[in-house]
Design an enzyme around this catalytic site. Structure first.
Site, PDB file in Angstrom:
ATOM      1  N   CYS A  89      27.214  32.195 -22.135  1.00  0.00           N
ATOM      2  CA  CYS A  89      26.934  33.272 -21.190  1.00  0.00           C
ATOM      3  C   CYS A  89      28.231  33.870 -20.671  1.00  0.00           C
ATOM      4  O   CYS A  89      28.886  33.289 -19.796  1.00  0.00           O
ATOM      5  CB  CYS A  89      26.092  32.741 -20.026  1.00  0.00           C
ATOM      6  N   CYS A 149      28.115  34.816 -16.946  1.00  0.00           N
ATOM      7  CA  CYS A 149      28.258  33.679 -16.035  1.00  0.00           C
ATOM      8  C   CYS A 149      29.710  33.225 -15.931  1.00  0.00           C
ATOM      9  O   CYS A 149      30.217  32.947 -14.836  1.00  0.00           O
ATOM     10  CB  CYS A 149      27.416  32.500 -16.522  1.00  0.00           C
ATOM     11  N   ASP A 150      30.391  33.128 -17.072  1.00  0.00           N
ATOM     12  CA  ASP A 150      31.687  32.447 -17.110  1.00  0.00           C
ATOM     13  C   ASP A 150      32.889  33.343 -17.369  1.00  0.00           C
ATOM     14  O   ASP A 150      34.030  32.890 -17.279  1.00  0.00           O
ATOM     15  CB  ASP A 150      31.637  31.354 -18.190  1.00  0.00           C
TER      16      ASP A 150
END
Length: 329
Positions: A146, A149-150
């Site tokens: 992701c 997300c990261d």
């Protein structure tokens, strides 16, 4: 009603999955007058909620964040009385002694059992893993599925993106907001992504490509330090790409393990559904990324779901003796 415990209520339809397909099915079913329950996963999330930008959903010419889009879906479904419960489904089975004598199903979750005349499966899919050394060991330590997300963790660093489809290229483009260099590793000599995404990636100054290559190992000590690749056409071009992160986007695995002994699936685990979204089990319908089909997009998931909900409504009305032969004419 979200998060409530429920073990006694009887529903016309239970929808399993809280992504665009599930929410659209819930919208159509509840708006159609069915007593409807949607079960969204407790330990999983819809893939669209971690997508930074959805550019091809009609009505949003500037694009929209995936999480925001799903929240809009939820707001709209609540207007028609859809009940949403957070619960992970473990088993779906025939109800042995159904009230009223109709054929019905029991959906068994961790928080309760739900009796229903119809089931709509909208369970989606999860990212497929590479299965190479280092992938599992460095999960959360440089290996990610992701970018949204990261990505911010890799500001001014170098990362590798594995894959060549729409998602891989779109996420690679997103990572250029943070990383100083993004290397896309793809097993072929050209991308599979749509032309508009290809054009953006191929012209981007921060994106490089490792063509005709596959990942053999993800290396490092405590965190990812490099990605070892093998060139499929010229072994001399095999190498280790220095990288602080490896983002994997090589396809999907459908979330259908709990239902594969109930409905027919293909060799990859995708549910087989006809044009009316009917499965091999009467009273069970399926839609979205969990079914075998050509294109997996938000807009196609919503179309599938509208059909599934309408088919479920016809099924429920038939069981109750309320069917209307002229419907749809």
């Amino acid at each position: 009603m979200e998060g409530m415990r429920n073990s006694e209520s009887r529903y016309d339809v239970v929808i399993i999955g809280g992504g665009p397909a599930g929410l659209t099915a819930g919208l159509y079913a509840s708006r159609g007058g069915l007593k409807s329950l949607l079960l969204e996963g407790e330990s999983s999330v819809s893939q669209i909620t971690v997508t930074d930008l959805v550019e091809n959903y009609p009505g949003f010419p500037e694009g929209i964040n995936g999480y925001d889009l799903v929240e809009r879906f939820k707001t709209q479904t609540r207007q028609f009385g859809l009940t949403i419960v957070t619960d992970d489904v473990r088993v779906v089975c025939r109800e042995q002694q159904a009230p009223g004598g109709e054929e019905s199903w029991i959906v068994q979750g961790n928080r309760g059992a739900y009796s229903t005349l119809a089931v709509i499966l909208a369970t989606g899919a999860n990212w497929r893993h590479l299965g190479v050394p280092g992938e599992e060991a460095f999960a959360g330590k440089g290996v990610s599925y992701c970018a949204t997300c990261d990505g911010p963790f890799y500001r001014d660093r170098e990362v590798v993106v594995v894959g060549g489809g729409d998602t891989a290229v779109q996420e690679a483009l997103f990572l250029t907001r943070f990383a100083r260099k993004v290397t896309i590793v793809h097993r072929r000599d050209r991308l599979r992504a749509t032309p508009v995404l290809q054009k953006k990636a191929l012209s981007h100054e921060r994106i490089e490509f490792a063509w005709n290559s596959v990942v053999e190992e993800i290396q490092g000590e405590t965190f990812v330090e490099g990605v070892k690749i093998r060139n499929l056409k010229n072994p001399d071009l095999s190498r280790v790409i220095p990288a602080d992160g490896a983002f994997v986007f090589v396809g999907l695995t459908p979330n259908t393990e709990f239902i594969r002994n109930v409905v027919d699936c293909d060799e990859n685990g995708y549910i087989l559904a006809d044009s009316a979204m009917r499965t091999s089990a009467p009273g069970i319908f399926a839609c979205g990324d969990c079914i075998a089909k050509l294109l997996r997009q938000v807009v196609t998931a919503c179309g599938d779901a509208a059909t599934a909900a309408f088919s479920a409504q016809l099924h429920v009305e038939d069981l109750k003796g309320d069917s209307y032969s002229g419907r749809g004419i």
